[in-house]
Design a protein around this motif. Sequence first.
Motif, PDB file in Angstrom:
ATOM      1  N   TYR A 352       0.775  -1.165   0.176  1.00 24.77           N
ATOM      2  CA  TYR A 352       0.054   0.090   0.026  1.00 24.77           C
ATOM      3  C   TYR A 352       0.794   1.217   0.262  1.00 24.77           C
ATOM      4  O   TYR A 352       1.914   1.389   0.711  1.00 24.77           O
ATOM      5  CB  TYR A 352      -1.172  -0.138   1.323  1.00 24.77           C
ATOM      6  N   ALA A 353       0.523   2.251  -0.723  1.00 24.60           N
ATOM      7  CA  ALA A 353       1.060   3.708  -0.594  1.00 24.60           C
ATOM      8  C   ALA A 353       0.703   4.247   0.518  1.00 24.60           C
ATOM      9  O   ALA A 353       1.583   4.790   1.392  1.00 24.60           O
ATOM     10  CB  ALA A 353       0.723   4.434  -1.752  1.00 24.60           C
ATOM     11  N   VAL A 354      -0.558   4.331   1.057  1.00 24.00           N
ATOM     12  CA  VAL A 354      -1.135   4.856   2.235  1.00 24.00           C
ATOM     13  C   VAL A 354      -2.343   3.863   2.702  1.00 24.00           C
ATOM     14  O   VAL A 354      -3.174   3.452   2.063  1.00 24.00           O
ATOM     15  CB  VAL A 354      -1.714   6.188   2.083  1.00 24.00           C
ATOM     16  N   TRP A 355      -2.018   3.444   4.171  1.00 24.13           N
ATOM     17  CA  TRP A 355      -3.150   2.752   4.776  1.00 24.13           C
ATOM     18  C   TRP A 355      -3.285   3.441   6.243  1.00 24.13           C
ATOM     19  O   TRP A 355      -2.547   3.210   7.182  1.00 24.13           O
ATOM     20  CB  TRP A 355      -2.679   1.276   4.600  1.00 24.13           C
ATOM     21  N   ILE A 356      -4.180   4.129   6.147  1.00 27.25           N
ATOM     22  CA  ILE A 356      -4.680   4.885   7.561  1.00 27.25           C
ATOM     23  C   ILE A 356      -5.642   4.151   8.089  1.00 27.25           C
ATOM     24  O   ILE A 356      -6.664   4.282   7.839  1.00 27.25           O
ATOM     25  CB  ILE A 356      -4.656   6.200   7.592  1.00 27.25           C
ATOM     26  N   GLY A 357      -5.477   3.443   9.336  1.00 26.03           N
ATOM     27  CA  GLY A 357      -6.530   2.956  10.305  1.00 26.03           C
ATOM     28  C   GLY A 357      -6.883   1.494  10.022  1.00 26.03           C
ATOM     29  O   GLY A 357      -6.836   1.312   8.813  1.00 26.03           O
ATOM     30  N   MET A 358      -7.207   0.779  10.816  1.00 20.24           N
ATOM     31  CA  MET A 358      -7.803  -0.599  10.548  1.00 20.24           C
ATOM     32  C   MET A 358      -8.914  -0.643   9.342  1.00 20.24           C
ATOM     33  O   MET A 358      -9.703   0.077   9.339  1.00 20.24           O
ATOM     34  CB  MET A 358      -8.478  -1.294  11.823  1.00 20.24           C
ATOM     35  N   ASN A 361      -9.172   3.224   6.774  1.00 23.10           N
ATOM     36  CA  ASN A 361     -10.089   4.328   6.692  1.00 23.10           C
ATOM     37  C   ASN A 361      -9.710   5.317   5.545  1.00 23.10           C
ATOM     38  O   ASN A 361     -10.586   5.752   5.028  1.00 23.10           O
ATOM     39  CB  ASN A 361      -9.881   5.199   7.856  1.00 23.10           C
ATOM     40  N   ILE A 362      -8.209   5.360   5.381  1.00 24.80           N
ATOM     41  CA  ILE A 362      -8.095   5.796   3.986  1.00 24.80           C
ATOM     42  C   ILE A 362      -6.990   4.842   3.434  1.00 24.80           C
ATOM     43  O   ILE A 362      -5.956   4.518   4.024  1.00 24.80           O
ATOM     44  CB  ILE A 362      -7.264   7.203   4.151  1.00 24.80           C
ATOM     45  N   GLY A 363      -7.380   3.930   2.368  1.00 17.76           N
ATOM     46  CA  GLY A 363      -6.656   2.887   1.917  1.00 17.76           C
ATOM     47  C   GLY A 363      -6.386   2.986   0.509  1.00 17.76           C
ATOM     48  O   GLY A 363      -7.297   2.988  -0.333  1.00 17.76           O
ATOM     49  N   ILE A 364      -5.158   3.298   0.212  1.00 16.08           N
ATOM     50  CA  ILE A 364      -4.811   3.630  -1.238  1.00 16.08           C
ATOM     51  C   ILE A 364      -3.593   2.788  -1.535  1.00 16.08           C
ATOM     52  O   ILE A 364      -2.702   2.737  -1.009  1.00 16.08           O
ATOM     53  CB  ILE A 364      -4.209   5.317  -1.301  1.00 16.08           C
ATOM     54  N   CYS A 365      -3.810   1.904  -2.598  1.00 12.32           N
ATOM     55  CA  CYS A 365      -2.980   0.885  -3.204  1.00 12.32           C
ATOM     56  C   CYS A 365      -1.682   1.856  -4.017  1.00 12.32           C
ATOM     57  O   CYS A 365      -1.891   2.987  -4.198  1.00 12.32           O
ATOM     58  CB  CYS A 365      -3.579   0.174  -4.288  1.00 12.32           C
ATOM     59  N   ASN A 366      -0.689   0.902  -4.234  1.00 14.94           N
ATOM     60  CA  ASN A 366       0.483   1.640  -4.881  1.00 14.94           C
ATOM     61  C   ASN A 366       0.152   2.427  -6.345  1.00 14.94           C
ATOM     62  O   ASN A 366       0.818   2.993  -6.762  1.00 14.94           O
ATOM     63  CB  ASN A 366       1.684   0.692  -4.984  1.00 14.94           C
ATOM     64  N   ASP A 367      -0.834   1.929  -6.981  1.00 17.12           N
ATOM     65  CA  ASP A 367      -1.202   2.531  -8.259  1.00 17.12           C
ATOM     66  C   ASP A 367      -1.971   3.842  -7.955  1.00 17.12           C
ATOM     67  O   ASP A 367      -2.208   4.413  -9.081  1.00 17.12           O
ATOM     68  CB  ASP A 367      -1.785   1.531  -9.047  1.00 17.12           C
ATOM     69  N   PHE A 368      -2.432   4.187  -6.718  1.00 14.85           N
ATOM     70  CA  PHE A 368      -3.247   5.350  -6.361  1.00 14.85           C
ATOM     71  C   PHE A 368      -4.423   5.446  -7.292  1.00 14.85           C
ATOM     72  O   PHE A 368      -4.951   6.453  -7.342  1.00 14.85           O
ATOM     73  CB  PHE A 368      -2.216   6.713  -6.920  1.00 14.85           C
ATOM     74  N   GLY A 371      -8.218   0.929  -4.191  1.00 14.46           N
ATOM     75  CA  GLY A 371      -8.191   0.935  -2.767  1.00 14.46           C
ATOM     76  C   GLY A 371      -9.559   0.933  -2.162  1.00 14.46           C
ATOM     77  O   GLY A 371     -10.326   0.641  -2.551  1.00 14.46           O
ATOM     78  N   GLN A 372      -9.857   1.538  -0.733  1.00 19.20           N
ATOM     79  CA  GLN A 372     -10.794   1.442  -0.186  1.00 19.20           C
ATOM     80  C   GLN A 372     -11.005   2.212   1.104  1.00 19.20           C
ATOM     81  O   GLN A 372      -9.832   3.151   1.534  1.00 19.20           O
ATOM     82  CB  GLN A 372     -11.233  -0.019   0.385  1.00 19.20           C
ATOM     83  N   SER A 373     -12.133   2.487   1.531  1.00 25.48           N
ATOM     84  CA  SER A 373     -12.395   3.492   2.796  1.00 25.48           C
ATOM     85  C   SER A 373     -13.418   2.993   3.495  1.00 25.48           C
ATOM     86  O   SER A 373     -14.538   2.793   3.253  1.00 25.48           O
ATOM     87  CB  SER A 373     -12.644   4.709   2.259  1.00 25.48           C
ATOM     88  N   TYR A 374     -12.752   2.471   4.834  1.00 22.93           N
ATOM     89  CA  TYR A 374     -13.706   1.954   5.888  1.00 22.93           C
ATOM     90  C   TYR A 374     -13.664   3.135   6.965  1.00 22.93           C
ATOM     91  O   TYR A 374     -13.236   2.937   8.057  1.00 22.93           O
ATOM     92  CB  TYR A 374     -13.437   0.728   6.558  1.00 22.93           C
ATOM     93  N   SER A 390     -17.995   5.520   0.168  1.00 24.48           N
ATOM     94  CA  SER A 390     -17.644   6.464  -0.709  1.00 24.48           C
ATOM     95  C   SER A 390     -17.379   7.637  -0.331  1.00 24.48           C
ATOM     96  O   SER A 390     -17.446   8.661  -1.106  1.00 24.48           O
ATOM     97  CB  SER A 390     -18.573   6.422  -1.902  1.00 24.48           C
ATOM     98  N   HIS A 391     -17.668   8.201   0.989  1.00 23.57           N
ATOM     99  CA  HIS A 391     -17.688   9.394   1.635  1.00 23.57           C
ATOM    100  C   HIS A 391     -16.272  10.290   1.277  1.00 23.57           C
ATOM    101  O   HIS A 391     -16.452  11.335   0.976  1.00 23.57           O
ATOM    102  CB  HIS A 391     -17.977   9.283   3.140  1.00 23.57           C
ATOM    103  N   LEU A 392     -15.412   9.728   1.609  1.00 23.40           N
ATOM    104  CA  LEU A 392     -14.048  10.390   1.308  1.00 23.40           C
ATOM    105  C   LEU A 392     -13.692  10.634  -0.098  1.00 23.40           C
ATOM    106  O   LEU A 392     -13.362  11.774  -0.652  1.00 23.40           O
ATOM    107  CB  LEU A 392     -12.937   9.992   1.784  1.00 23.40           C
ATOM    108  N   PHE A 393     -13.845   9.566  -0.826  1.00 19.59           N
ATOM    109  CA  PHE A 393     -13.588   9.735  -2.537  1.00 19.59           C
ATOM    110  C   PHE A 393     -14.485  10.047  -3.502  1.00 19.59           C
ATOM    111  O   PHE A 393     -14.124  10.500  -4.538  1.00 19.59           O
ATOM    112  CB  PHE A 393     -13.112   8.122  -2.874  1.00 19.59           C
ATOM    113  N   GLY A 394     -15.765   9.835  -2.993  1.00 16.96           N
ATOM    114  CA  GLY A 394     -16.879  10.281  -4.049  1.00 16.96           C
ATOM    115  C   GLY A 394     -16.915   9.049  -4.907  1.00 16.96           C
ATOM    116  O   GLY A 394     -17.631   9.311  -6.257  1.00 16.96           O
ATOM    117  N   GLY A 395     -16.362   7.888  -4.494  1.00 15.08           N
ATOM    118  CA  GLY A 395     -16.638   6.679  -5.584  1.00 15.08           C
ATOM    119  C   GLY A 395     -16.144   5.340  -4.917  1.00 15.08           C
ATOM    120  O   GLY A 395     -15.821   5.608  -3.569  1.00 15.08           O
ATOM    121  N   ASP A 396     -16.090   4.197  -5.298  1.00 11.81           N
ATOM    122  CA  ASP A 396     -15.969   3.100  -4.821  1.00 11.81           C
ATOM    123  C   ASP A 396     -14.143   3.148  -4.525  1.00 11.81           C
ATOM    124  O   ASP A 396     -13.819   2.345  -3.612  1.00 11.81           O
ATOM    125  CB  ASP A 396     -16.273   1.821  -5.666  1.00 11.81           C
ATOM    126  N   THR A 397     -13.461   3.523  -5.307  1.00 14.94           N
ATOM    127  CA  THR A 397     -12.025   3.469  -5.249  1.00 14.94           C
ATOM    128  C   THR A 397     -11.541   4.919  -5.166  1.00 14.94           C
ATOM    129  O   THR A 397     -12.193   5.983  -5.862  1.00 14.94           O
ATOM    130  CB  THR A 397     -11.475   2.754  -6.313  1.00 14.94           C
TER     131      THR A 397
END
Length: 410
Positions: A352-358, A361-368, A371-374, A390-397
């Motif tokens: 992961y590039a960024v994986w914040i929280g279990m 909560n912000i989950g972004i894979c290396n391709d940016f 990812g996902q958001s819980y 999709s609250h943060l992203f405005g979409g599923d990824t």
Amino acid sequence: METSIRCQQHQEFLVQYIFFQQKNIKFGCVECISELQDENQSVNIFKNILLLHDRPQKLLSQISNIDDQTLQFYSRFHKKTVSIITQAFQNWENNMRNFQKQIDNIILQQKGFVEELIANYKNTMQQLSHEIKFEEFQNLIKEFGTANEKLQNDVLDQISHKITQHFESLDKNNAKQLNESLKRIKQEYLKYQENINLPDVQEFQNSFQYMIKSTDDLHSQIGKSLNFVNQMNSAIIPNSYSKYLIGLIKNKLNQDIKQIKVIYLGSRDGLNGQSLWNKIDGKEHLIYIFKSKNPGNYVFGSYVSCKVKQDLNNWQSDESLSSFIFSYTHNEIYPLKQSERQHAILCQPISYAVWIGMSGNIGICNDFINGQSYLGSSYEWDKFENKRSSHLFGGDTPNIEECEVYELQI
């Protein structure tokens, strides 16, 4: 205007220094300094010595009750600040004007290239029209339309017959002659395309990247020289919101921020996980800002106080509970839950590039992109339903368009 005063002890020298000795003040010259050094070889004699025309903030160091943080703030100001910034700007301006010349040249090159392509295209179309007698065909169509308007059925029949003959002449001998002509025209067109030289834009691309870096360096120099400690100069969020975030962090930490430094820009450094980790490895107090390409171009991010390490391959805990996620789009802050302090951020660059929280909560894979958001699992959100959001992203990824990371020096 500087005053010329002769030293009382060494008349051949001018007074250049003020000596603070307890409550006594004495004036001295370079020879006085030399004598003091000989007498006090193991003592820092310069601690209580000021140049006669020194900076005003240097005088603050001789006032006993000045707050330490205030003193540190002003000590970073320098009398050469204006000349340093002016020179830095002039260098940057010269670079930009040279770059403008490159832009003008590349425009002329591209214009000439496009004009050649268009001329070749028009020539090919003219040859094609000639071979199939397209102008004659159009004239027959016009005659057909005129006769049709006048209801001249006998004329219509004649024109229809001429159109049939037109196609029959083109299709003569199975269109052997026409095929040969069309192939020749095609080969000439393709040969021209193969031989034309594309304008070399590599130097322009390198210059463009250099200009971006040059501008970043200028802003860094200005920020360093003028002691801009509370601005990020983000291209994603406005300055007013960056000040809001900095104020929030200062309140959470109950500490001042000495400097803010941009350490990663996706558009400059490469929007991929490895490029990001190469820039942030071993650093702490990081602000991540993301802009999504999803409809609405949602903007969100996070402040993480704990140090991130590439080789940790595990979670980092934030015992200060100062970390938080924010949504600029929704104007909301999501603080780290006390029960989830051990899951502030996951350091696992291989995945992961960024994986914040279990659960990310912000989950972004290396391709940016993936990812996902819980949001709500580790960072507070009153609408958390234990599922992807999709609250943060405005979409599923995440589908990230740009990412900025700033390092705060506390």
